[in-house]
Motif scaffolding. Structure first.
Motif, PDB file in Angstrom:
ATOM      1  N   ALA A   2      -5.250  11.928   7.017  1.00  0.00           N
ATOM      2  CA  ALA A   2      -4.069  12.358   6.026  1.00  0.00           C
ATOM      3  C   ALA A   2      -3.588  13.548   6.631  1.00  0.00           C
ATOM      4  O   ALA A   2      -2.419  13.909   6.652  1.00  0.00           O
ATOM      5  CB  ALA A   2      -5.176  13.006   4.797  1.00  0.00           C
ATOM      6  N   ALA A   3      -3.920  14.454   7.587  1.00  0.00           N
ATOM      7  CA  ALA A   3      -3.539  15.573   8.227  1.00  0.00           C
ATOM      8  C   ALA A   3      -2.333  15.209   9.245  1.00  0.00           C
ATOM      9  O   ALA A   3      -1.347  15.646   9.113  1.00  0.00           O
ATOM     10  CB  ALA A   3      -4.503  16.374   8.869  1.00  0.00           C
ATOM     11  N   GLY A   4      -2.783  14.226   9.937  1.00  0.00           N
ATOM     12  CA  GLY A   4      -1.825  13.423  10.854  1.00  0.00           C
ATOM     13  C   GLY A   4      -0.566  12.943  10.194  1.00  0.00           C
ATOM     14  O   GLY A   4       0.691  13.258  10.542  1.00  0.00           O
ATOM     15  N   LEU A   5      -0.757  12.269   9.120  1.00  0.00           N
ATOM     16  CA  LEU A   5       0.188  11.948   8.288  1.00  0.00           C
ATOM     17  C   LEU A   5       1.161  12.837   7.743  1.00  0.00           C
ATOM     18  O   LEU A   5       2.287  12.590   7.499  1.00  0.00           O
ATOM     19  CB  LEU A   5      -0.284  10.516   6.996  1.00  0.00           C
ATOM     20  CG  LEU A   5      -0.737   9.360   7.814  1.00  0.00           C
ATOM     21  CD1 LEU A   5      -1.892   8.755   6.740  1.00  0.00           C
ATOM     22  CD2 LEU A   5       0.352   8.441   8.172  1.00  0.00           C
ATOM     23  N   ALA A  33      -6.487   4.387  16.570  1.00  0.00           N
ATOM     24  CA  ALA A  33      -5.454   3.228  16.653  1.00  0.00           C
ATOM     25  C   ALA A  33      -4.616   3.007  15.371  1.00  0.00           C
ATOM     26  O   ALA A  33      -3.196   2.581  15.816  1.00  0.00           O
ATOM     27  CB  ALA A  33      -6.517   1.958  16.981  1.00  0.00           C
ATOM     28  N   ALA A  34      -4.998   3.138  14.081  1.00  0.00           N
ATOM     29  CA  ALA A  34      -4.010   2.712  13.111  1.00  0.00           C
ATOM     30  C   ALA A  34      -2.864   3.965  13.093  1.00  0.00           C
ATOM     31  O   ALA A  34      -1.800   3.563  12.763  1.00  0.00           O
ATOM     32  CB  ALA A  34      -4.844   2.865  11.928  1.00  0.00           C
ATOM     33  N   LEU A  35      -3.273   5.223  13.251  1.00  0.00           N
ATOM     34  CA  LEU A  35      -2.251   6.056  13.421  1.00  0.00           C
ATOM     35  C   LEU A  35      -1.027   6.163  14.539  1.00  0.00           C
ATOM     36  O   LEU A  35      -0.101   6.118  14.433  1.00  0.00           O
ATOM     37  CB  LEU A  35      -2.869   7.658  13.136  1.00  0.00           C
ATOM     38  CG  LEU A  35      -3.480   7.849  11.943  1.00  0.00           C
ATOM     39  CD1 LEU A  35      -4.267   9.496  12.012  1.00  0.00           C
ATOM     40  CD2 LEU A  35      -2.564   8.015  10.906  1.00  0.00           C
ATOM     41  N   GLU A  82      -9.034   9.515  -4.569  1.00  0.00           N
ATOM     42  CA  GLU A  82      -9.915   8.237  -4.365  1.00  0.00           C
ATOM     43  C   GLU A  82      -9.277   7.386  -3.941  1.00  0.00           C
ATOM     44  O   GLU A  82      -8.487   6.340  -4.494  1.00  0.00           O
ATOM     45  CB  GLU A  82     -10.489   8.019  -5.832  1.00  0.00           C
ATOM     46  CG  GLU A  82     -11.631   6.932  -5.283  1.00  0.00           C
ATOM     47  CD  GLU A  82     -12.483   6.672  -6.901  1.00  0.00           C
ATOM     48  OE1 GLU A  82     -12.679   5.685  -7.545  1.00  0.00           O
ATOM     49  OE2 GLU A  82     -12.793   7.827  -7.502  1.00  0.00           O
ATOM     50  N   THR A  83      -9.281   7.192  -2.551  1.00  0.00           N
ATOM     51  CA  THR A  83      -8.478   6.089  -1.881  1.00  0.00           C
ATOM     52  C   THR A  83      -9.099   4.554  -1.902  1.00  0.00           C
ATOM     53  O   THR A  83     -10.161   4.443  -2.211  1.00  0.00           O
ATOM     54  CB  THR A  83      -8.248   6.596  -0.425  1.00  0.00           C
ATOM     55  OG1 THR A  83      -9.600   6.657   0.091  1.00  0.00           O
ATOM     56  CG2 THR A  83      -7.669   7.782  -0.222  1.00  0.00           C
ATOM     57  N   LEU A  99      -4.805  -0.783   6.042  1.00  0.00           N
ATOM     58  CA  LEU A  99      -4.752  -0.519   4.476  1.00  0.00           C
ATOM     59  C   LEU A  99      -4.937   0.954   3.912  1.00  0.00           C
ATOM     60  O   LEU A  99      -4.370   1.435   3.060  1.00  0.00           O
ATOM     61  CB  LEU A  99      -5.479  -1.796   3.664  1.00  0.00           C
ATOM     62  CG  LEU A  99      -5.113  -3.017   3.743  1.00  0.00           C
ATOM     63  CD1 LEU A  99      -6.015  -4.016   3.394  1.00  0.00           C
ATOM     64  CD2 LEU A  99      -3.862  -3.287   3.108  1.00  0.00           C
ATOM     65  N   VAL A 100      -6.008   1.450   4.618  1.00  0.00           N
ATOM     66  CA  VAL A 100      -6.453   2.867   4.351  1.00  0.00           C
ATOM     67  C   VAL A 100      -5.456   3.801   4.604  1.00  0.00           C
ATOM     68  O   VAL A 100      -5.114   4.763   3.817  1.00  0.00           O
ATOM     69  CB  VAL A 100      -7.761   3.334   5.003  1.00  0.00           C
ATOM     70  CG1 VAL A 100      -8.129   4.733   4.758  1.00  0.00           C
ATOM     71  CG2 VAL A 100      -8.975   2.499   4.376  1.00  0.00           C
ATOM     72  N   ARG A 101      -4.903   3.507   5.915  1.00  0.00           N
ATOM     73  CA  ARG A 101      -3.799   4.419   6.408  1.00  0.00           C
ATOM     74  C   ARG A 101      -2.572   4.293   5.207  1.00  0.00           C
ATOM     75  O   ARG A 101      -1.976   5.167   5.010  1.00  0.00           O
ATOM     76  CB  ARG A 101      -3.331   3.856   7.901  1.00  0.00           C
ATOM     77  CG  ARG A 101      -2.222   4.713   8.224  1.00  0.00           C
ATOM     78  CD  ARG A 101      -1.472   4.078   9.533  1.00  0.00           C
ATOM     79  NE  ARG A 101      -0.854   2.601   9.140  1.00  0.00           N
ATOM     80  CZ  ARG A 101      -0.610   1.529   9.950  1.00  0.00           C
ATOM     81  NH1 ARG A 101      -0.949   1.537  10.987  1.00  0.00           N
ATOM     82  NH2 ARG A 101      -0.382   0.513   9.267  1.00  0.00           N
ATOM     83  N   ASP A 102      -2.021   3.244   4.986  1.00  0.00           N
ATOM     84  CA  ASP A 102      -1.028   2.966   4.147  1.00  0.00           C
ATOM     85  C   ASP A 102      -1.065   3.629   2.766  1.00  0.00           C
ATOM     86  O   ASP A 102      -0.251   4.251   2.200  1.00  0.00           O
ATOM     87  CB  ASP A 102      -0.642   1.538   4.025  1.00  0.00           C
ATOM     88  CG  ASP A 102      -0.112   1.052   5.396  1.00  0.00           C
ATOM     89  OD1 ASP A 102       0.052   1.895   6.278  1.00  0.00           O
ATOM     90  OD2 ASP A 102       0.018  -0.350   5.694  1.00  0.00           O
TER      91      ASP A 102
END
Length: 121
Positions: A2-5, A33-35, A82-83, A99-102
């Motif tokens: 979340a902080a990176g995004l 990797a996802a980020l 609540e992701t 999916l979590v990242r998105d």
């Protein structure tokens, strides 16, 4: 994640820090990797615990996940996200992490829009 995004989405307009209620010993390689797939490098990060001083300086605290419990000081706004948890649907590995990242990215974009909007009177 979340902080990176948030750092990417807010383009320097928001200071976003990351700390955990139960931080691990190292960053999750799949999260890193996802980020990286979306141009965010958190590979130099180190998991760290939430501390009272950090909370006292915050204007807003975002708490991710169902298990995270945190006492936020009076006067500090808190959001509980609540992701999505794709593993509950049998989705694992990098597909799960994307999916979590998105999911988090969509929430971050909405929060950036809210924080950027003029104050309504």
């Amino acid at each position: 994640m979340a902080a990176g995004l948030m750092r990417q989405a807010a383009a320097g307009e928001v200071v976003a820090l990351s700390a955990g209620t139960d931080p691990g010993e190292k960053l999750n390689a799949l999260s890193v990797a996802a980020l990286a797939e979306v141009g965010i490098d958190i590979s130099g990060g180190v998991p760290k615990p939430v501390d009272a001083g950090l909370l006292a300086r915050a204007d807003l605290v975002v708490i991710l996940g169902r298990e995270a419990q945190l006492n936020v000081p009076d006067g500090v706004r808190a959001l509980w996200w609540e992701t999505d948890e794709p593993s509950e649907r049998g989705i694992e590995g990098m597909e799960r992490m994307r999916l979590v990242r998105d999911d988090i990215a969509a929430r971050v974009r909405a929060l950036v829009a809210e924080l950027s909007s003029p104050v309504q009177s």
